[in-house]
Write a protein that holds these residues in place. Structure first.
Motif, PDB file in Angstrom:
ATOM      1  N   ASP A   1     -29.101 -15.313   0.643  1.00 42.36           N
ATOM      2  CA  ASP A   1     -27.931 -15.491   1.971  1.00 42.36           C
ATOM      3  C   ASP A   1     -26.424 -15.177   1.131  1.00 42.36           C
ATOM      4  N   GLN A   2     -26.741 -15.612   0.099  1.00 49.02           N
ATOM      5  CA  GLN A   2     -25.906 -15.309  -1.430  1.00 49.02           C
ATOM      6  C   GLN A   2     -25.341 -14.018  -1.045  1.00 49.02           C
ATOM      7  N   SER A   3     -26.443 -12.685  -1.288  1.00 49.33           N
ATOM      8  CA  SER A   3     -26.682 -11.492  -1.434  1.00 49.33           C
ATOM      9  C   SER A   3     -26.010 -11.203  -0.343  1.00 49.33           C
ATOM     10  N   THR A   4     -25.895 -11.776   1.438  1.00 52.20           N
ATOM     11  CA  THR A   4     -25.773 -11.188   2.242  1.00 52.20           C
ATOM     12  C   THR A   4     -24.199 -11.434   2.664  1.00 52.20           C
ATOM     13  N   MET A   5     -23.715 -12.324   2.395  1.00 56.38           N
ATOM     14  CA  MET A   5     -22.377 -12.788   2.206  1.00 56.38           C
ATOM     15  C   MET A   5     -21.206 -12.111   1.286  1.00 56.38           C
ATOM     16  N   ALA A   6     -21.703 -11.553   0.057  1.00 52.50           N
ATOM     17  CA  ALA A   6     -21.325 -10.759  -0.473  1.00 52.50           C
ATOM     18  C   ALA A   6     -21.076  -8.909   0.585  1.00 52.50           C
ATOM     19  N   ALA A   7     -22.442  -9.166   1.092  1.00 48.25           N
ATOM     20  CA  ALA A   7     -22.101  -7.925   1.030  1.00 48.25           C
ATOM     21  C   ALA A   7     -21.351  -7.469   1.931  1.00 48.25           C
ATOM     22  N   VAL A   8     -21.400  -8.631   3.128  1.00 43.21           N
ATOM     23  CA  VAL A   8     -19.987  -8.444   4.418  1.00 43.21           C
ATOM     24  C   VAL A   8     -18.987  -8.931   3.943  1.00 43.21           C
ATOM     25  N   ALA A   9     -18.680  -9.345   2.491  1.00 43.27           N
ATOM     26  CA  ALA A   9     -17.598  -9.522   1.543  1.00 43.27           C
ATOM     27  C   ALA A   9     -16.251  -8.361   1.596  1.00 43.27           C
ATOM     28  N   GLY A  10     -17.882  -7.903   0.346  1.00 38.34           N
ATOM     29  CA  GLY A  10     -17.097  -6.404   0.367  1.00 38.34           C
ATOM     30  C   GLY A  10     -16.957  -5.309   1.686  1.00 38.34           C
ATOM     31  N   ARG A  11     -17.380  -5.805   3.199  1.00 35.93           N
ATOM     32  CA  ARG A  11     -17.046  -4.409   3.744  1.00 35.93           C
ATOM     33  C   ARG A  11     -16.060  -5.145   4.174  1.00 35.93           C
ATOM     34  N   ALA A  12     -15.839  -6.773   4.421  1.00 37.58           N
ATOM     35  CA  ALA A  12     -14.252  -7.443   4.790  1.00 37.58           C
ATOM     36  C   ALA A  12     -13.364  -6.541   3.652  1.00 37.58           C
ATOM     37  N   ALA A  13     -13.027  -6.432   2.860  1.00 42.62           N
ATOM     38  CA  ALA A  13     -12.399  -5.911   2.049  1.00 42.62           C
ATOM     39  C   ALA A  13     -12.229  -4.313   2.723  1.00 42.62           C
ATOM     40  N   GLY A  14     -13.241  -3.820   2.078  1.00 42.67           N
ATOM     41  CA  GLY A  14     -12.609  -2.848   2.732  1.00 42.67           C
ATOM     42  C   GLY A  14     -12.079  -2.276   4.403  1.00 42.67           C
ATOM     43  N   ASN A  15     -12.442  -3.562   5.229  1.00 49.05           N
ATOM     44  CA  ASN A  15     -11.660  -3.290   6.238  1.00 49.05           C
ATOM     45  C   ASN A  15      -9.751  -2.816   6.229  1.00 49.05           C
TER      46      ASN A  15
ATOM     47  N   HIS B   1     -28.852 -14.146 -11.361  1.00 48.28           N
ATOM     48  CA  HIS B   1     -27.850 -13.771 -10.418  1.00 48.28           C
ATOM     49  C   HIS B   1     -26.438 -14.743 -10.286  1.00 48.28           C
ATOM     50  N   ALA B   2     -25.192 -13.551 -10.006  1.00 53.95           N
ATOM     51  CA  ALA B   2     -23.991 -14.444  -9.916  1.00 53.95           C
ATOM     52  C   ALA B   2     -23.407 -15.995  -8.673  1.00 53.95           C
ATOM     53  N   ASP B   3     -23.807 -17.039  -8.641  1.00 57.89           N
ATOM     54  CA  ASP B   3     -23.190 -17.935  -7.731  1.00 57.89           C
ATOM     55  C   ASP B   3     -21.917 -17.190  -7.003  1.00 57.89           C
ATOM     56  N   LEU B   4     -22.319 -16.623  -5.836  1.00 54.06           N
ATOM     57  CA  LEU B   4     -21.474 -15.847  -4.547  1.00 54.06           C
ATOM     58  C   LEU B   4     -21.728 -16.412  -3.578  1.00 54.06           C
ATOM     59  N   SER B   5     -20.093 -18.348  -3.323  1.00 48.49           N
ATOM     60  CA  SER B   5     -20.324 -18.924  -2.841  1.00 48.49           C
ATOM     61  C   SER B   5     -19.563 -18.600  -2.084  1.00 48.49           C
ATOM     62  N   ARG B   6     -19.399 -18.634  -0.858  1.00 50.07           N
ATOM     63  CA  ARG B   6     -17.969 -17.993  -0.157  1.00 50.07           C
ATOM     64  C   ARG B   6     -16.349 -18.264  -0.636  1.00 50.07           C
ATOM     65  N   GLU B   7     -16.412 -19.665  -1.044  1.00 48.06           N
ATOM     66  CA  GLU B   7     -15.301 -19.926  -1.937  1.00 48.06           C
ATOM     67  C   GLU B   7     -14.995 -19.095  -2.883  1.00 48.06           C
ATOM     68  N   ARG B   8     -15.924 -18.226  -4.037  1.00 57.42           N
ATOM     69  CA  ARG B   8     -16.045 -17.105  -5.555  1.00 57.42           C
ATOM     70  C   ARG B   8     -15.787 -15.812  -3.880  1.00 57.42           C
ATOM     71  N   LEU B   9     -16.466 -16.199  -3.024  1.00 57.49           N
ATOM     72  CA  LEU B   9     -15.842 -15.031  -2.622  1.00 57.49           C
ATOM     73  C   LEU B   9     -14.378 -14.191  -2.672  1.00 57.49           C
ATOM     74  N   VAL B  10     -13.832 -15.792  -1.257  1.00 58.41           N
ATOM     75  CA  VAL B  10     -11.934 -15.086  -1.161  1.00 58.41           C
ATOM     76  C   VAL B  10     -11.401 -15.465  -2.580  1.00 58.41           C
ATOM     77  N   GLN B  11     -12.302 -16.214  -3.165  1.00 54.68           N
ATOM     78  CA  GLN B  11     -11.360 -15.491  -4.960  1.00 54.68           C
ATOM     79  C   GLN B  11     -11.572 -14.544  -5.470  1.00 54.68           C
ATOM     80  N   ILE B  12     -12.593 -13.830  -5.008  1.00 55.29           N
ATOM     81  CA  ILE B  12     -12.435 -12.373  -5.806  1.00 55.29           C
ATOM     82  C   ILE B  12     -11.851 -11.452  -4.822  1.00 55.29           C
ATOM     83  N   ALA B  13     -11.940 -11.810  -3.721  1.00 57.18           N
ATOM     84  CA  ALA B  13     -10.484 -11.106  -3.040  1.00 57.18           C
ATOM     85  C   ALA B  13      -9.645 -10.990  -3.136  1.00 57.18           C
ATOM     86  N   LYS B  14      -9.025 -12.514  -3.412  1.00 54.41           N
ATOM     87  CA  LYS B  14      -7.860 -12.510  -3.336  1.00 54.41           C
ATOM     88  C   LYS B  14      -7.374 -11.936  -4.778  1.00 54.41           C
ATOM     89  N   GLU B  15      -7.640 -12.044  -5.733  1.00 55.54           N
ATOM     90  CA  GLU B  15      -8.391 -11.543  -7.410  1.00 55.54           C
ATOM     91  C   GLU B  15      -7.855  -9.305  -7.203  1.00 55.54           C
TER      92      GLU B  15
END
Length: 183
Positions: free
Chosen positions: A65-79, A99-113
């Motif tokens: 699930d984290q992989s799928t959420m990260a994939a969606v996050a990449g596309r959200a950043a792409g938007n 494997h990296a821990d890519l929780s929703r919170e971490r994905l938001v942090q990556i987006a911010k960074e």
């Protein structure tokens, strides 16, 4: 399998490049991280900047699930025009093993960074049915090719499986360029 869509935020390089490298990858894949950090930058410098290569990203979430959420996050950043910045930041933290821990919170942090300007919209996009379907479409495309693991690549029609050394990619790209020139 290249799409050559002019406004594709998940692609690098000219739409009419003679060679297209399609990458099927997972943000939680340590070997995808290795490719992103060590192999992609010299390929961009040598081939994308010269107009000879286009790189097209495809999502192949295989680690849950984290992989799928990260994939969606990449596309959200792409938007918001920050796909490749997000991609680089996500792979910068990828461990060499495991494997990296890519929780929703971490994905938001990556987006911010990575400079995603509207984090509220980014978070809303994490729940986007449209983006989830786009990720699923990529995974189905990979399955139709028989790709079950990451990273999997196509250099024009030549498959490369796994984190290959830079020289392997250069050899495949050079051969595809030579073939394109002779046609």
């Amino acid at each position: 399998m290249s799409r050559r869509t002019a406004d594709d935020p998940t692609a690098l390089g000219p739409v009419d490049a003679p060679v297209v490298l399609v990458e099927y990858a997972d943000y939680r894949c340590p070997f995808c991280g290795l490719f992103s950090r060590d192999t992609l930058p010299p390929l961009v410098k040598k081939y994308v900047k010269s107009g000879d290569l286009r790189v097209e990203w495809r999502d192949l979430p295989v680690f849950g699930d984290q992989s799928t959420m990260a994939a969606v996050a990449g596309r959200a950043a792409g938007n918001q025009g920050k796909f490749w910045e997000f991609n680089k930041a996500a792979f910068a933290i990828a461990p060499e093993r495991g494997h990296a821990d890519l929780s929703r919170e971490r994905l938001v942090q990556i987006a911010k960074e990575s400079g995603v300007p509207d984090l509220t919209q980014f978070e809303a996009d994490l729940d986007s049915e449209e983006l989830q379907q786009a990720v699923a479409k990529d995974a189905q495309e990979a399955a139709s090719l028989g790709a079950t693991g990451t990273p999997t690549f196509l250099v024009n029609e030549t498959p490369l499986i796994g984190a290959q050394p830079l020289a392997t990619f250069e050899k495949a790209i050079d051969a595809a360029l030579k073939k394109a020139e002779s046609q």
